[in-house]
Design a protein around this motif. Structure first.
Motif, short mmCIF file in Angstrom:
data_model
loop_
_atom_site.label_atom_id
_atom_site.label_comp_id
_atom_site.label_asym_id
_atom_site.label_seq_id
_atom_site.Cartn_x
_atom_site.Cartn_y
_atom_site.Cartn_z
N ALA A 82 0.83 -1.21 0.00
CA ALA A 82 0.00 0.00 0.00
C ALA A 82 0.87 1.26 0.00
CB ALA A 82 -0.94 -0.01 1.20
N ARG A 83 1.94 1.25 0.77
CA ARG A 83 2.85 2.40 0.80
C ARG A 83 3.45 2.64 -0.59
NH1 ARG A 83 1.78 5.30 5.31
NH2 ARG A 83 2.25 4.19 7.24
N ASN A 84 3.88 1.57 -1.22
CA ASN A 84 4.51 1.71 -2.52
C ASN A 84 3.54 2.25 -3.56
OD1 ASN A 84 7.02 0.83 -1.61
ND2 ASN A 84 6.56 -1.33 -2.02
N GLU A 85 2.28 1.91 -3.40
CA GLU A 85 1.27 2.47 -4.31
C GLU A 85 1.20 3.98 -4.16
OE1 GLU A 85 -1.89 2.91 -7.05
OE2 GLU A 85 -0.37 1.36 -6.75
N SER A 86 1.31 4.47 -2.92
CA SER A 86 1.28 5.93 -2.71
C SER A 86 2.53 6.59 -3.29
CB SER A 86 1.14 6.26 -1.23
OG SER A 86 2.32 5.94 -0.51
N LEU A 87 3.68 5.93 -3.17
CA LEU A 87 4.92 6.51 -3.71
C LEU A 87 4.85 6.63 -5.23
CD1 LEU A 87 7.72 4.60 -1.68
CD2 LEU A 87 6.38 6.60 -1.02
N ARG A 88 4.14 5.74 -5.85
CA ARG A 88 4.06 5.71 -7.32
C ARG A 88 3.46 6.99 -7.88
NH1 ARG A 88 0.68 3.60 -11.31
NH2 ARG A 88 -0.96 3.10 -9.81
N HIS A 89 2.64 7.67 -7.08
CA HIS A 89 1.96 8.88 -7.57
C HIS A 89 2.67 10.17 -7.15
CE1 HIS A 89 -1.48 6.46 -8.83
NE2 HIS A 89 -1.42 5.84 -7.65
N ALA A 90 3.76 10.08 -6.43
CA ALA A 90 4.43 11.28 -5.91
C ALA A 90 5.34 11.89 -6.98
CB ALA A 90 5.25 10.92 -4.68
N THR A 91 5.32 13.22 -7.07
CA THR A 91 6.14 13.92 -8.07
C THR A 91 7.12 14.91 -7.45
OG1 THR A 91 4.51 15.69 -8.34
CG2 THR A 91 4.26 13.75 -9.75
N GLY A 92 7.20 14.97 -6.12
CA GLY A 92 8.08 15.92 -5.46
C GLY A 92 9.52 15.46 -5.42
N LYS A 93 10.40 16.39 -5.13
CA LYS A 93 11.83 16.09 -4.98
C LYS A 93 12.06 15.21 -3.76
CE LYS A 93 16.17 18.64 -4.16
NZ LYS A 93 16.74 20.02 -4.01
N TRP A 94 11.31 15.49 -2.69
CA TRP A 94 11.39 14.74 -1.44
C TRP A 94 10.05 14.10 -1.15
CZ3 TRP A 94 16.03 14.14 0.83
CH2 TRP A 94 17.04 15.07 0.55
N ILE A 95 10.09 12.95 -0.48
CA ILE A 95 8.86 12.27 -0.04
C ILE A 95 8.88 12.15 1.47
CG2 ILE A 95 7.61 10.07 0.00
CD1 ILE A 95 8.42 9.63 -2.88
N LEU A 96 7.79 12.54 2.10
CA LEU A 96 7.58 12.35 3.53
C LEU A 96 6.37 11.43 3.69
CD1 LEU A 96 8.01 13.01 6.57
CD2 LEU A 96 6.47 14.97 6.24
#
Length: 657
Positions: free
Chosen positions: A65-79
């Motif tokens: 589930a976490r990796n699914e959320s990362l897949r949609h992130a476009t920022g330089k950093w992820i929190l």
């Protein structure tokens, strides 16, 4: 490119989600929310903050589930955050400094302290910290693995390194009420059981399973998991000291001090540059009556924390409480126990200066000072600690002045009470009694009565005080219908009989059942300077328990003449309880009357053989021919403790000499 993406997975989080998302407004450039099947207003609320909301079918795997959320992130950093977490706006400058200046490195992620509020009530939290790697650069191949308490990894691309940051995330997800609402324990245990059946448990998994059992109050299972985790783990992994302190703490709670001391000396001693080692060591010394050694450890713990703070180093290893709050609180208790009031008050003042929002510490300090100093001096001290322009702080001082019943302090702080809503009905009843205003007392006792048990006792006591002072039973008769506490209802009837007919039950055992409440009433009559009424009340309702409680209260606030008068009465009747005997033992020891001190301590352990901290005193100060007797008593009561290194050394020295 956007600077920061916050990625979350959620389900049925309508209660806490707004707080979390509000805390991100000034920091996150985008918020990615993966919903795993909410049936409440979670997605509707999320839609007020972001358009990046994605549905996901839950498969009992947090990493997926976490990796699914990362897949949609476009920022330089992820929190990565959870809905029951939030950031503090006060920390924004530090966040911005990092996000603007740090250069992403593909093999480096950042470990942040999670400040956990784990108490029963939000205003009575226990606070702990735990490190979690939650911040990392995007597009570097960093992703999650493991189905529960998921960890970041680079997979086949190499080792992922972790760097600590002083950027706090605040968490309330494991408060008891929240655990009950979300059934987190059952959900997590289902995943853990699946992992165990498939033999997929790593050392880290055993650590997190231990935490799960600990939250569920299954301490034996938690102990076993922590030991499995530590057995194969490297001391360099970030969670290792947390697991170690958790194990030591649980052994101590289960009275297995031999094991907790061994782990402290063999493993925790490797972290001597932090306060935790000395605070935990001090607890062991204090528990077994080695007070001077405990004081030295607690003082060292505080000094280490202060030195690290001055050097701008990370202050604590596992938990901030070990660096100040815990050692200071223990110093206060030891110094009061040893009748060293000057040092106890010094550390109370230090604690209050650090956190002046703590009502318990404020009340303890103000109460002691109110009996030992002038109102002007107390007022002057409090004005140095509190800001008269801060309404919240002035309200706290007024409430404490009200609790102490001190007219001078009430008068000093009443001008700051500008809003009638700041007073509860019970406060008004209390104020009327203090000001000897019967009309006002009658008016407020006629108002609605709160059903909360704690406020019920407080309100009832204030009503009773007025009834005793003015000999008026009417408010007590009205309140009788509203009392839900059976204990209070029976005592209320007794008080009505006493006031109206000047009689009480002939069976004194009935009064013993009300000893706590009778003490509260007596104490308040004394505080309000109703001395004649106090003497009459105590004489009529006198029981062994009541007199012991009063004696020990007067001893605790340094009214030693009064305390000794009551102790003398109890001694003549052979009715001294354990606390009274212990107080008299330490009092005589401070006065260098060692023989009398030993007599009182001996009587104390006859009442409570399990009083671990008294045996050291008896072995130290008893006559040579009696030392072996107390050593044998100690070994019989605590067979494991005599093999603890510092205990064994002490016994050997005393028996030989």
């Amino acid at each position: 490119m956007k600077r920061l993406s916050v990625c979350m997975i959620v389900k049925d989080e309508e209660e806490l989600l707004p707080r979390c998302l509000d805390s991100l407004k000034g920091l996150a450039d985008e918020i990615v929310i993966v919903d795993t099947g909410s049936i409440d207003r979670t997605k509707e609320i999320a839609g007020q903050y972001t358009d990046l909301i994605f549905n996901y079918t839950w498969i009992d795997d947090f990493a997926a589930a976490r990796n699914e959320s990362l897949r949609h992130a476009t920022g330089k950093w992820i929190l990565v955050m959870d809905a029951d977490e939030y950031l503090s706006a006060e920390d924004y400058p530090k966040w911005n400094e990092f996000l603007d200046n740090e250069q992403p490195v593909h093999h480096l992620a950042y470990t942040l302290p999670i400040i956990n509020f784990t108490g029963d009530k939000e205003y009575q939290d226990e606070i702990t910290t735990s490190p979690v790697t939650r911040l990392f650069p995007n597009y570097k191949g960093i992703h999650f693995e493991r189905p529960i308490h998921e960890q970041l990894t680079l997979g086949s691309e190499g080792e992922l390194f972790h760097k600590k940051l002083d950027l706090n995330i605040y968490h309330t997800g494991y408060q008891n009420q929240r655990v009950s609402e979300k059934n987190k324990h059952e959900r997590n245990m289902l995943i853990f059981n699946q992992m165990k059946s498939q033999s997929k448990m790593s050392e880290y998994d055993w650590f997190t399973l231990g935490n799960q059992y600990r939250y569920a109050k299954d301490e034996q299972q938690a102990l076993e998991c922590y030991e499995k985790a530590l057995k194969g783990a490297s001391s360099k992994v970030v969670w290792y000291p947390h697991c170690l302190v958790g194990l030591i703490t649980l052994y101590y709670k289960q009275n297995q001090l031999h094991e907790s001391w061994q782990w402290t000396e063999s493993k925790l001693s490797k972290y001597k540059e932090y306060s935790e080692y000395y605070s935990i060591k001090g607890v062991h010394y204090e528990t077994l009556g080695f007070f001077e050694e405990a004081i030295a450890c607690y003082t060292t713990a505080i000094e280490i924390a202060e030195t690290r703070a001055r050097k701008n180093q990370e202050i604590w290893l596992v938990d901030p409480m070990y660096s100040f709050d815990m050692p200071v609180q223990q110093l206060i208790e030891i110094y009061f126990r040893m009748n060293n009031n000057q040092q106890a008050i010094y550390w109370l003042s230090k604690m209050l200066n650090k956190n002046n929002k703590n009502p318990r510490i404020l009340l303890k300090l103000a109460e002691w000072l109110s009996f030992n100093d002038t109102p002007e001096s107390v007022h002057h001290l409090l004005n140095q600690i509190y800001d008269q322009k801060n309404d919240t702080e002035m309200l706290l001082l007024y409430k404490v002045a009200l609790a102490l019943g001190k007219k001078e302090l009430i008068k000093a702080y009443s001008p700051f009470m500008r809003d009638e809503k700041q007073y509860t009905n019970s406060d008004q009843v209390r104020l009327a009694v203090i000001q000897q205003n019967k009309e006002k007392w009658e008016s407020y006792t006629s108002l609605s009565f709160q059903k909360d048990e704690d406020s019920q006792l407080y309100r009832w006591v204030q009503t009773l005080l007025g009834a005793l002072i003015w000999g008026d039973c009417q408010p007590l008769e009205k309140i009788e219908r509203l009392l839900e506490n059976g204990q209070l209802s029976g005592l209320n009837d007794l008080m009505i009989q006493f006031i109206s007919k000047d009689c009480i039950p002939e069976d004194r055992l009935v009064l013993e059942n009300y000893s706590h409440e009778l003490f509260l009433i007596s104490k308040q009559l004394f505080i309000l300077e109703q001395y004649e009424l106090f003497d009459k009340f105590v004489k009529i309702f006198e029981t062994s328990s009541l007199v012991n409680q009063l004696a020990n209260y007067f001893y605790s606030v340094n009214l030693l003449d009064l305390a000794m008068n009551y102790y003398s009465i109890l001694l003549s009747r052979q009715e001294l309880d354990f606390n009274s005997l212990e107080n008299l033992g330490f009092y005589h020891a401070v006065q260098n009357f060692e023989e009398e001190a030993v007599e009182f301590m001996t009587a104390a352990i006859q009442k409570e053989p399990g009083a671990r901290h008294l045996y050291r005193f008896l072995i130290q100060y008893s006559k040579p021919e009696n030392k072996t007797y107390y050593v044998e008593r100690f070994k019989e009561e605590f067979p494991q403790f005599s093999s603890i290194s510092f205990v064994k050394q002490f016994i050997d020295e005393k028996i030989i000499t």
